[in-house]
Design an enzyme around this catalytic site. Structure first.
Site, PDB file in Angstrom:
ATOM      1  N   GLY A  10     -21.752  10.676  11.499  1.00 16.65           N
ATOM      2  CA  GLY A  10     -23.087  10.924  10.975  1.00 16.65           C
ATOM      3  C   GLY A  10     -23.059  10.926   9.452  1.00 16.65           C
ATOM      4  CE  LYS A  14     -15.853  12.231   7.912  1.00 12.21           C
ATOM      5  NZ  LYS A  14     -15.616  12.638   9.307  1.00 12.21           N
ATOM      6  CD  GLU A  38     -17.223  18.102  13.282  1.00  9.78           C
ATOM      7  OE1 GLU A  38     -18.031  17.148  13.268  1.00  9.78           O
ATOM      8  OE2 GLU A  38     -16.646  18.529  12.278  1.00  9.78           O
ATOM      9  CG  ASP A  67     -12.590  16.356  12.149  1.00 11.95           C
ATOM     10  OD1 ASP A  67     -13.797  16.356  12.453  1.00 11.95           O
ATOM     11  OD2 ASP A  67     -12.014  17.345  11.650  1.00 11.95           O
ATOM     12  CG  PHE A 143     -18.737  13.259   1.304  1.00  9.16           C
ATOM     13  CD1 PHE A 143     -17.957  12.146   1.110  1.00  9.16           C
ATOM     14  CD2 PHE A 143     -18.401  14.137   2.337  1.00  9.16           C
ATOM     15  CE1 PHE A 143     -16.856  11.896   1.924  1.00  9.16           C
ATOM     16  CE2 PHE A 143     -17.308  13.903   3.154  1.00  9.16           C
ATOM     17  CZ  PHE A 143     -16.534  12.774   2.940  1.00  9.16           C
ATOM     18  CG  HIS A 172      -8.348  12.684   2.866  1.00  8.90           C
ATOM     19  ND1 HIS A 172      -8.949  12.466   1.656  1.00  8.90           N
ATOM     20  CD2 HIS A 172      -9.331  13.180   3.673  1.00  8.90           C
ATOM     21  CE1 HIS A 172     -10.229  12.827   1.716  1.00  8.90           C
ATOM     22  NE2 HIS A 172     -10.478  13.263   2.935  1.00  8.90           N
ATOM     23  NE  ARG A 173     -13.173  10.026   5.604  1.00 10.20           N
ATOM     24  CZ  ARG A 173     -13.385  10.975   4.680  1.00 10.20           C
ATOM     25  NH1 ARG A 173     -13.590  10.658   3.424  1.00 10.20           N
ATOM     26  NH2 ARG A 173     -13.405  12.243   5.038  1.00 10.20           N
TER      27      ARG A 173
HETATM   28  P1  ITT Z   1     -18.673  13.336  10.997  1.00 12.34           P
HETATM   29  O1  ITT Z   1     -20.071  13.050  11.467  1.00 12.34           O
HETATM   30  O2  ITT Z   1     -17.847  12.091  10.906  1.00 12.34           O
HETATM   31  O3  ITT Z   1     -17.980  14.448  11.754  1.00 12.34           O
HETATM   32  P2  ITT Z   1     -18.660  15.270   8.794  1.00 12.34           P
HETATM   33  O4  ITT Z   1     -19.373  15.206   7.482  1.00 12.34           O
HETATM   34  O5  ITT Z   1     -19.042  16.354   9.754  1.00 12.34           O
HETATM   35  O6  ITT Z   1     -18.834  13.823   9.471  1.00 12.34           O
HETATM   36  P3  ITT Z   1     -15.832  16.129   8.911  1.00 12.34           P
HETATM   37  O7  ITT Z   1     -16.174  17.080   9.979  1.00 12.34           O
HETATM   38  O8  ITT Z   1     -14.706  15.197   9.122  1.00 12.34           O
HETATM   39  O9  ITT Z   1     -17.140  15.272   8.482  1.00 12.34           O
HETATM   40  O10 ITT Z   1     -15.508  16.802   7.535  1.00 12.34           O
HETATM   41  C1  ITT Z   1     -15.459  18.149   7.351  1.00 12.34           C
HETATM   42  C2  ITT Z   1     -15.877  18.527   5.967  1.00 12.34           C
HETATM   43  O11 ITT Z   1     -14.734  18.388   5.122  1.00 12.34           O
HETATM   44  C3  ITT Z   1     -16.974  17.696   5.326  1.00 12.34           C
HETATM   45  O12 ITT Z   1     -18.244  18.221   5.612  1.00 12.34           O
HETATM   46  C4  ITT Z   1     -16.653  17.833   3.857  1.00 12.34           C
HETATM   47  O13 ITT Z   1     -17.224  19.003   3.353  1.00 12.34           O
HETATM   48  C5  ITT Z   1     -15.133  17.988   3.853  1.00 12.34           C
HETATM   49  N1  ITT Z   1     -14.513  16.676   3.566  1.00 12.34           N
HETATM   50  C6  ITT Z   1     -13.907  15.851   4.422  1.00 12.34           C
HETATM   51  N2  ITT Z   1     -13.494  14.736   3.806  1.00 12.34           N
HETATM   52  C7  ITT Z   1     -13.856  14.868   2.525  1.00 12.34           C
HETATM   53  C8  ITT Z   1     -13.753  14.045   1.389  1.00 12.34           C
HETATM   54  O14 ITT Z   1     -13.208  12.837   1.447  1.00 12.34           O
HETATM   55  N3  ITT Z   1     -14.237  14.507   0.248  1.00 12.34           N
HETATM   56  C9  ITT Z   1     -14.809  15.720   0.160  1.00 12.34           C
HETATM   57  N4  ITT Z   1     -14.972  16.548   1.180  1.00 12.34           N
HETATM   58  C10 ITT Z   1     -14.511  16.128   2.360  1.00 12.34           C
END
Ligand code: ITT
Length: 187
Positions: A10, A14, A38, A67, A143, A172-173
């Site tokens: 969502g 990403k 989730e 994730d 973000f 990381h991603r």
């Molecule tokens: P999905 O729909 O893919 O689950 P999400 O925004 O809920 O998207 P995650 O659960 O994987 O994403 O991420 C958890 C949180 O970690 C996300 O809301 C960010 O606050 C933080 N996060 C993850 N990756 C990040 C990044 O590359 N930069 C900054 N914050 C990140």
């Protein structure tokens, strides 16, 4: 014909990061805005697996999910698997407040990409970037916790001070997605 991947998320940031990585491998990617469960779990692998299985069940397609979490050493890995919830509740400022009198700023982001085909078990790929939590928010790009995280090899910039391409050099991603793409193009 080139390959296609279906990325269930969502989070459009990403997806854009993924689009860039996949283009390096000539893999086209579609964003599936399917709402997946989730689960709360102390391990982000379990969270990725549960949402991959759920997305496959809902879409009947081979699915990629990702994730990620921010793990702060001085806070014993907090917020880690709870990053999404912590971002939505106390946010970046709340984390900075928790870190106010803490000198140890070491932290890392960990990403788990899970790929799953219908009736098969998910396969996992990992990426990790070491860095530090800065003292004040910097930058408008990206973000989540991007404004407070600086990767060790990023010349002192936070992820939010980098464009998408630059963030993808360290993130990381991008690492986890490259690991996945290298495997996927050989399938
Ligand atoms: P999905 O729909 O893919 O689950 P999400 O925004 O809920 O998207 P995650 O659960 O994987 O994403 O991420 C958890 C949180 O970690 C996300 O809301 C960010 O606050 C933080 N996060 C993850 N990756 C990040 C990044 O590359 N930069 C900054 N914050 C990140």
């Amino acid at each position: 014909m080139g390959k296609v991947a279906f990325f269930a998320t969502g989070n459009v940031h990403k997806f854009n990061e993924a689009r860039f990585v996949f283009s390096e491998f000539k893999v086209a990617v579609a964003m599936l805005k399917v709402k997946t469960v989730e689960i709360q779990d102390s391990d982000i692998e379990n969270i990725a697996v549960a949402s991959a299985l759920d997305a496959v069940k809902k879409c009947s397609l081979p699915i990629v999910v990702e994730d990620a979490g921010l793990f702060i050493r001085a806070l014993n890995g907090f917020p880690g698997p709870y990053s999404s919830y912590v971002f939505q509740t106390i946010g970046v400022n709340g984390v900075l407040k928790l870190m106010k009198d803490i000198d140890d700023r070491e932290a890392y982001f960990h990403s788990v990409v899970a790929f799953c085909r219908p009736r098969e078990k998910p396969i996992m790929f990992h990426g990790k970037v070491e860095g530090r939590i800065v003292h004040e928010e910097r930058g408008d790009e990206g973000f989540g916790f991007d404004p407070i995280f600086t990767p060790l090899k990023g010349g002192g910039k936070t992820f939010a001070e980098m464009g998408l391409e630059e963030k993808n050099r360290f993130s990381h991603r991008a690492l986890a997605l490259r690991n996945f793409a290298e495997w996927y193009i050989r399938q």
